[in-house]
Scaffold this motif. Structure first.
Motif, mmCIF file in Angstrom:
data_model
loop_
_atom_site.group_PDB
_atom_site.id
_atom_site.type_symbol
_atom_site.label_atom_id
_atom_site.label_comp_id
_atom_site.label_asym_id
_atom_site.label_seq_id
_atom_site.Cartn_x
_atom_site.Cartn_y
_atom_site.Cartn_z
ATOM 1 N N ILE A 189 -18.199 -16.070 -6.496
ATOM 2 C CA ILE A 189 -17.996 -14.694 -6.015
ATOM 3 C C ILE A 189 -16.510 -14.441 -5.756
ATOM 4 N N GLY A 190 -15.845 -15.404 -5.133
ATOM 5 C CA GLY A 190 -14.414 -15.266 -4.877
ATOM 6 C C GLY A 190 -13.595 -15.203 -6.156
ATOM 7 N N SER A 191 -14.010 -15.970 -7.165
ATOM 8 C CA SER A 191 -13.298 -15.957 -8.446
ATOM 9 C C SER A 191 -13.408 -14.594 -9.120
ATOM 10 N N ILE A 192 -14.623 -14.042 -9.158
ATOM 11 C CA ILE A 192 -14.829 -12.738 -9.787
ATOM 12 C C ILE A 192 -14.039 -11.655 -9.049
ATOM 13 N N ALA A 193 -14.079 -11.706 -7.727
ATOM 14 C CA ALA A 193 -13.355 -10.705 -6.934
ATOM 15 C C ALA A 193 -11.846 -10.845 -7.112
ATOM 16 N N SER A 194 -11.339 -12.078 -7.201
ATOM 17 C CA SER A 194 -9.897 -12.289 -7.406
ATOM 18 C C SER A 194 -9.454 -11.706 -8.738
ATOM 19 N N GLY A 195 -10.279 -11.887 -9.770
ATOM 20 C CA GLY A 195 -9.946 -11.332 -11.071
ATOM 21 C C GLY A 195 -9.902 -9.817 -11.081
ATOM 22 N N MET A 232 -1.804 -7.196 -4.012
ATOM 23 C CA MET A 232 -1.599 -8.530 -3.464
ATOM 24 C C MET A 232 -2.460 -8.783 -2.217
ATOM 25 N N PRO A 233 -2.579 -7.843 -1.273
ATOM 26 C CA PRO A 233 -3.463 -8.085 -0.132
ATOM 27 C C PRO A 233 -4.909 -8.350 -0.561
ATOM 28 N N GLN A 234 -5.387 -7.613 -1.575
ATOM 29 C CA GLN A 234 -6.741 -7.862 -2.069
ATOM 30 C C GLN A 234 -6.846 -9.255 -2.679
ATOM 31 N N LEU A 235 -5.869 -9.628 -3.482
ATOM 32 C CA LEU A 235 -5.903 -10.950 -4.116
ATOM 33 C C LEU A 235 -5.887 -12.055 -3.066
ATOM 34 N N ALA A 268 -7.000 -11.866 0.020
ATOM 35 C CA ALA A 268 -8.305 -11.884 0.691
ATOM 36 C C ALA A 268 -9.373 -12.553 -0.174
ATOM 37 N N PHE A 269 -9.386 -12.242 -1.460
ATOM 38 C CA PHE A 269 -10.401 -12.807 -2.349
ATOM 39 C C PHE A 269 -10.140 -14.287 -2.629
ATOM 40 N N ARG A 270 -8.862 -14.680 -2.639
ATOM 41 C CA ARG A 270 -8.554 -16.107 -2.765
ATOM 42 C C ARG A 270 -9.028 -16.865 -1.535
ATOM 43 N N ALA A 271 -8.993 -16.205 -0.368
ATOM 44 C CA ALA A 271 -9.524 -16.831 0.836
ATOM 45 C C ALA A 271 -11.024 -17.075 0.704
ATOM 46 N N LEU A 272 -11.741 -16.103 0.125
ATOM 47 C CA LEU A 272 -13.175 -16.280 -0.113
ATOM 48 C C LEU A 272 -13.422 -17.405 -1.109
ATOM 49 N N GLN A 273 -12.617 -17.461 -2.139
ATOM 50 C CA GLN A 273 -12.727 -18.540 -3.121
ATOM 51 C C GLN A 273 -12.488 -19.892 -2.449
ATOM 52 N N GLY A 274 -11.513 -19.954 -1.567
ATOM 53 C CA GLY A 274 -11.233 -21.183 -0.852
ATOM 54 C C GLY A 274 -12.372 -21.618 0.045
ATOM 55 N N ALA A 275 -13.086 -20.640 0.618
ATOM 56 C CA ALA A 275 -14.244 -20.985 1.453
ATOM 57 C C ALA A 275 -15.293 -21.722 0.629
#
Length: 498
Positions: free
Chosen positions: A87-93, A98-101, A103-110
């Motif tokens: 989910i984090g990968s799809i959202a990052s793409g 930059m703030p969105q990226l 935040a989504f990288r944080a989800l990917q890291g989780a």
């Protein structure tokens, strides 16, 4: 009944390798694409935060997921982690700023915080010591394959498609990994009531965030306030852990020298590793004026040397033990850090590749020995948190180090008032650089060179300190009573050829 089903070790390992493939690709593909991302979205002052956000949530979730796996089993934690990572990968793409990226990288890291330690813990459960050392060679070969192809793939994706696809390529790996782990890996869990340490988990999470803020912003009231908050939160966390019936991090574990030294050395080397992966590509594009492919190829040798050395080290452990590999590995890492710092602005792409190759060899030799030593010193019901604690230390070291290094670089760029705020971001793309005044380009290049040279000296210092700490690593018997403890999994239906 599910608990009576047999684990298919070969298919389980394939599923674990696919999950590690996503992590290997993230290490190189994203790093390769980041200068281009900055050129598209802007915000070079937030460059380090894209990596830091990922490391932050990873480091917070690693010990929590390690503890949950000791209570509820490895499989559910692993599967949830992969889903969150996807989910984090799809959202990052799909990020538009930059703030969105971030935040989504944080989800990917989780997701990675659950996925990565579980892969290592499951392999520790289904293989004995000798097999465990050899299976690291299988994992290492897979990491090397994706590490080699990652920079090349990242450069091609950025050049012919879009940087967004460096995140979308995780989707097929994640789906295949979920299918294999869900169908092939089975375990029996001791079903009893547990008291989850929610307060400890909350204090640990808040403490890590405060530590990041304290190290990521050099100077000012924020640093002072965040530093005080970090000390207070970690002190409260330790006090809670001493009284918790089932602590998030069992403190008696760290009274063992093998655990203490492994975690301290892991934190220091994690910082050196993440600093290298994060800032060498920026050096190549920002100072040497290389392409995104050049930036990725500069760190690719690290991800080749690491798995090759890990595979060799895994096979040497039953013969020479843990300490010689740890000492040699960390000595080589320290030497590579010094070479990176001394080369500085005079480094060429070829010299950078040679340096990161040596760095990877040292990390591969030392990390495989540290990980297996830790796993071999505890029983099954503590192996999840023990494995996770070593990864937590490495990630936390990366969080702090990248934050400090990013602060150093930002402070250096801010020293020259003649450099516009967006100049560094524009410099990282050919089109943007053409629109900048030659004098500004010269000043910007000098500022980046100065800031990144300081960053490389920090990496060198961390390598030397890690080597000194490792000199106190204790002797660990190759076969301990705890290592003979049988994990609560049914016997495999078919062994994995090793």
């Amino acid at each position: 009944m599910a608990s009576e089903r047999k684990t298919h070790r070969a298919l389980t390992v394939v599923g674990l390798i696919l999950s590690l493939a996503m992590a290997a690709l993230e290490s190189t593909v994203v790093a390769t694409a980041m200068p281009t991302v900055i050129g598209d979205l802007g915000g070079i002052h937030q460059y380090a935060w894209v990596t830091t956000a990922y490391l932050l949530t990873s480091s917070v979730l690693v010990p929590i997921c390690g503890k949950l796996s000791d209570i509820y089993g490895r499989k559910p934690v692993m599967l949830v982690g992969i889903v969150v990572f996807l989910i984090g990968s799809i959202a990052s793409g799909a990020a538009q700023s930059m703030p969105q990226l971030i935040a989504f990288r944080a989800l990917q890291g989780a997701g990675a915080g659950a996925m990565q330690p579980m892969a290592m813990t499951i392999s520790g459960d289904i293989f004995d010591l000798n097999e465990r050392a050899r299976i690291q060679g299988v994992f290492g070969a897979a990491w090397g394959l994706f590490g080699i192809t990652g920079p090349m793939l990242g450069g091609l994706i950025v050049h012919y498609f879009s940087w967004r696809w460096v995140f979308y390529i995780n989707i097929p790996f994640g789906i295949a990994s979920i299918a294999l782990v869900a169908s092939a890996f089975h375990e029996r869990i001791d079903r009893r009531r547990h008291e989850l340490d929610f307060l400890g988990a909350g204090l640990l999470s808040a403490g890590v965030v405060a530590l990041l803020l304290a190290t990521g912003r050099l100077g000012g009231a924020m640093t002072v306030f965040a530093s005080i908050a970090a000390v207070a939160l970690f002190a409260a966390f330790l006090a809670v852990e001493r009284r918790a019936p089932e602590p998030m991090l069992p403190l008696p574990l760290f009274r063992r020298p093998v655990m203490l030294i492994s975690n301290v050395a892991g934190a220091i080397l994690g910082g050196a590793m993440m600093g290298t992966i994060t800032f060498v590509p920026l050096f190549v594009q920002g100072v040497l004026r290389g392409t995104p492919t050049d930036a990725g190829s500069a760190i690719a040798p690290m991800l080749i040397g690491w798995p090759v050395a890990s595979a060799i080290g895994g096979r040497l452990i039953p013969r020479v033990g843990f300490r010689p590999l740890i000492w040699v590995g960390l000595g080589v890492t320290a030497a590579a850090g010094l070479a990176l710092a001394i080369g500085g602005a005079h480094d060429t792409p070829l010299m950078l590749r040679a340096t990161t190759l040596v760095f990877g060899v040292g990390m591969g030799l030392s990390n495989v020995a540290l990980l297996i030593a830790v796993q071999s010193s505890v029983a099954w019901d503590q192996r999840g948190i023990a494995t996770a604690s070593t990864m937590f230390s490495r990630l936390l070291g990366g969080v702090v180090a990248v934050g400090v290094m990013g602060g150093v670089l930002t402070a250096q760029l801010a020293k020259d008032p003649s450099i516009p705020a967006d100049a560094a971001s524009r410099m990282l793309t050919a089109e943007g650089a053409q629109g900048l005044d030659p004098l500004i380009l010269q000043h910007l290049g000098e500022a980046l060179t100065s800031g990144l040279t300081t960053v490389f000296w920090i990496i060198a210092a961390m390598g030397l300190i890690g080597f000194v700490v490792a000199l106190w690593f204790p002797h660990v018997p190759l076969q301990t009573a705890d290592d003979k403890a049988v994990a609560p999994t049914s016997s495999p239906s078919r062994g994995l050829p090793l």
